[in-house]
Structures are given as C-alpha cells and as structure tokens.
Design an enzyme around this catalytic site. Structure first.
Site, mmCIF file in Angstrom:
data_model
loop_
_atom_site.group_PDB
_atom_site.id
_atom_site.type_symbol
_atom_site.label_atom_id
_atom_site.label_comp_id
_atom_site.label_asym_id
_atom_site.label_seq_id
_atom_site.Cartn_x
_atom_site.Cartn_y
_atom_site.Cartn_z
ATOM 1 N N GLY A 47 78.473 53.336 42.716
ATOM 2 C CA GLY A 47 78.824 52.074 41.041
ATOM 3 C C GLY A 47 79.868 51.225 41.642
ATOM 4 N N GLY A 66 78.925 48.192 43.956
ATOM 5 C CA GLY A 66 78.463 47.189 43.381
ATOM 6 C C GLY A 66 77.938 47.140 44.509
ATOM 7 N N SER A 67 77.434 47.541 45.302
ATOM 8 C CA SER A 67 77.031 47.356 46.483
ATOM 9 C C SER A 67 75.928 46.755 47.226
ATOM 10 C CB SER A 67 76.107 49.038 47.678
ATOM 11 O OG SER A 67 75.304 49.712 46.575
ATOM 12 N N SER A 68 74.928 46.450 46.289
ATOM 13 C CA SER A 68 73.618 45.608 45.259
ATOM 14 C C SER A 68 74.218 44.316 45.553
ATOM 15 C CB SER A 68 73.013 46.307 44.602
ATOM 16 O OG SER A 68 71.557 46.880 45.138
ATOM 17 N N ALA A 76 77.087 43.208 46.605
ATOM 18 C CA ALA A 76 78.234 42.452 48.011
ATOM 19 C C ALA A 76 77.235 42.304 48.639
ATOM 20 C CB ALA A 76 79.444 43.907 47.854
ATOM 21 N N ASP A 113 78.796 41.261 38.382
ATOM 22 C CA ASP A 113 79.464 42.098 40.123
ATOM 23 C C ASP A 113 79.210 41.271 40.800
ATOM 24 O OD1 ASP A 113 76.712 41.750 38.910
ATOM 25 O OD2 ASP A 113 76.347 43.670 39.835
HETATM 26 O O1 PMV Z 1 76.963 50.258 36.462
HETATM 27 P P1 PMV Z 1 77.067 48.806 36.879
HETATM 28 O O2 PMV Z 1 78.136 49.108 37.857
HETATM 29 O O3 PMV Z 1 76.215 48.061 38.349
HETATM 30 O O4 PMV Z 1 77.693 47.962 35.718
HETATM 31 C C1 PMV Z 1 77.008 47.497 35.206
HETATM 32 C C2 PMV Z 1 77.641 46.940 33.706
HETATM 33 C C3 PMV Z 1 76.901 46.405 32.649
HETATM 34 O O5 PMV Z 1 78.032 45.836 32.109
HETATM 35 C C4 PMV Z 1 76.437 47.857 31.530
HETATM 36 C C5 PMV Z 1 75.481 45.772 33.201
HETATM 37 C C6 PMV Z 1 75.591 44.540 33.086
HETATM 38 O O6 PMV Z 1 74.961 43.685 34.496
HETATM 39 O O7 PMV Z 1 76.776 43.633 32.881
#
Ligand code: PMV
Length: 327
Positions: A112, A114-116, A118, A159
């Site tokens: 989690g 954020g590899s996509s 990045a 992200d």
């Molecule tokens: O699970 P992750 O790391 O992709 O984070 C999602 C964060 C959310 O606020 C739930 C969704 C978003 O795109 O902001």
C-alpha cells in the site's frame, strides 16, 4: 539545440498518508509523506511504433503492443497504468518512435505504498525527458492523474502528487492545493498487517455509506478536516505529542467509516500500549499499513512485531520524482 536522448532512467517514491484518508476523496485536505523506497523506470526509445514492458516485480515479461493496440481493454494489471499513461501521452504529444520500458521496485506492491502511482509518475517523467516535452509539476500531475482515473476509476490523486512533489505535503484534490510542509524529522513507525487492501472497494464502501447517511458522514469528514488543519501546524512545529493525539482522533473517525480492521486495530493498540504519541491506519484501510509517531521507536517496533506485524523501516519526507540518468 537540445541533445537527442535514447535512454532515460527516472525514479519516484512510495508514500504514506498521515492524515485525511478518505475525506480527501471528497475535497477535504490530507497530509501525505513520500518515503525513501522508490520505483525506478528505464525508458529506451525504439525506432518502431511499439510499446514494450518488462516489469519483473509484477510478473510482466516482454509485453508488447503497437501504438494502434494501446487502447485495447484487456491489459494485464502490471502494465495497465503504464499503457494508459502512454496512450494519453501520445494523444497530447504524437510521436512516431516507440519505447521499451523496464521497471524495478524497491518495495512490494502489496504494502500500500502507492506502487501504481509511483510507477506512473516515474514513467511520465521519463517520457517527458525522452521526447523533450516540458511539463511543470501540475501538468505532469494531470497527465498521470488522468491515467490513474482511466484504470482505477476512483482516487483523489494524493499519491500521484506525493510521488511528484515528494517531501510532506498538504494536499487537496485534484492538486488544487499542494503545499509542501517543512517536517523533515517525523518520528514515524510503520507496521504492515500482511494483508493487501483493495482501495477501490473501500472507497466505494464509504461512498455507499455517504449515500445512506449523508449528514453523518459529512460530519465525520468535517472533523477529519479540522484535525488535519491542526496536524499541519503540529507537524511544522515538530510537536509530535499533539500530532500523535490527532492521529489517534483521526483513527477513531476512520473507525466510524468502518474502514479499519482487526489486524490494523491490533497493531494500533500495540503501538498505543507502548507509549506511541498516536497511531492510525494509513490509506484506504482494510489492511496494508498503520503508522504511529513515537519517541521510543524501537519499543513500539518490538510491540508491532510481537503482534504479528511487519515493521517497515522507511524514512519519511523523501524526494519526489527525479531523473537518475540520461544518455
Ligand atoms: O490505500 P491507498 O494507499 O491507495 O490510499 C487510499 C486513500 C484514500 O483516501 C482512501 C483514497 C484516495 O484516493 O485518496
């Protein structure tokens, strides 16, 4: 006259959301920090109109499409973001020469981190360098965000912004506010639950809750906004005690959205029982990682391990996307 490049390597960081998860999707602010685990992307120009990908970390071996085939929907998961981005890039900046892309990640796509986003940002930056297209951070953001939305359908883009700007940023979607925060020394502890969360499912579950109880959920978001504003000041003042307390408040609001999980709660409780300033889930919830702020990091880390969590030794406030080499 600019020299003509044939190969560019870029890298972009992973991230951890510190405050404002979920609320950020609805226009409220969040705070996200880039971490020192990166994805590297090497892009080589080829003299035919093809798109080739090697992404060994996600099991992609010599995937090739012609330019005409880029729009096809049957894209394997490991190349979907890259292909969507390349398609959009060519729409904006038509080219006759193609690319061969190799990706290499310092972290698992399960965490989690954020590899996509990045990999999308690193590829976007490499394309701009290689084809000599000048985009500022906001233009690069919008190109990458469009690609992510095309694949994922939902997301605030926090992200992507984190991968581009790096450091620690206060962010509102869609990059309508990106404010770098001077918070270099955040005493962060990170624990991985071992469970891969599905962001789309969790975001949709909150949307459904909001549809059923609009006022209640809006009130939760407003409280998250308030504490995110306070956290922005606390982080810049290096007031970890206050920032930690705000994290814990943020966690109880996320629990009201029902996005936490037993595994996350176990690690968060373990951190709190071992004198962390505060702790919460990071990102969508359901699994992935939790974060804590603590003076005695080693004690909290030991407690997380004891509870079955995996300690992720990452440094926050890492630098954003950058060119590593060009030739
Ligand atoms: O699970 P992750 O790391 O992709 O984070 C999602 C964060 C959310 O606020 C739930 C969704 C978003 O795109 O902001």
């Amino acid at each position: 006259m600019l020299e003509k490049l044939s190969q560019v390597t870029t890298s972009a960081p992973g991230k951890l959301m510190l405050f404002g998860d979920h609320a950020v999707v609805y226009g409220y602010p969040c705070i996200v920090t880039a971490i020192d685990e990166r994805i590297n992307v090497t892009v080589t120009k080829v003299d035919v109109a093809t798109f080739t990908v090697q992404a060994p970390d996600v099991g992609v071996d010599n995937y090739t499409r012609t330019f005409a085939e880029l729009k096809a929907g049957d894209t394997p998961k490991g190349v979907a973001f890259l292909q969507a981005l390349f398609y959009l890039f060519l729409e904006g900046f038509p080219q006759s020469e193609g690319v061969s892309v190799t990706t290499q990640s310092e972290f698992s796509s399960n965490f989690g981190f954020g590899s996509s986003s990045a990999v999308t940002v690193a590829f976007g930056k490499a394309l701009c360098e290689l084809y000599q297209v000048e985009l500022d951070n906001f233009e690069l953001f919008h190109l990458c965000y469009q690609a992510v939305l095309a694949v994922q359908g939902v997301g605030s883009g926090f992200d992507i912004a984190s991968a581009i700007w790096g450091g620690t940023i206060y962010y509102k979607t869609p990059a309508s506010v990106v404010e770098p925060l001077a918070a270099e020394e955040i005493p962060l502890v990170v624990g991985y639950t071992g469970i891969k969360a599905d962001t789309g499912t969790l975001v949709r579950s909150v949307a459904e809750k909001k549809r059923q109880h609009p006022e209640e959920i809006e009130a939760v978001f407003q409280q998250i906004e308030k504490l995110t504003e306070l956290a922005r000041t606390a982080l810049m003042d290096e007031d970890w005690q206050t920032a930690g307390e705000l994290m814990t408040q943020n966690q109880s609001l996320l629990a009201q959205l029902e996005v936490s999980s037993q595994e996350l709660d176990n690690l968060i409780d373990a951190a709190m029982e071992n004198e962390a300033f505060g702790a919460k889930l990071s990102g969508a919830g359901g699994g992935d990682c939790m974060v804590a702020l603590a003076e005695e990091r080693a004690t909290v880390e030991a407690a997380l391990t004891q509870k079955g969590g995996e300690v992720m030794r990452v440094k926050p406030h890492a630098s954003g996307v950058r060119v590593e080499s060009r030739s």
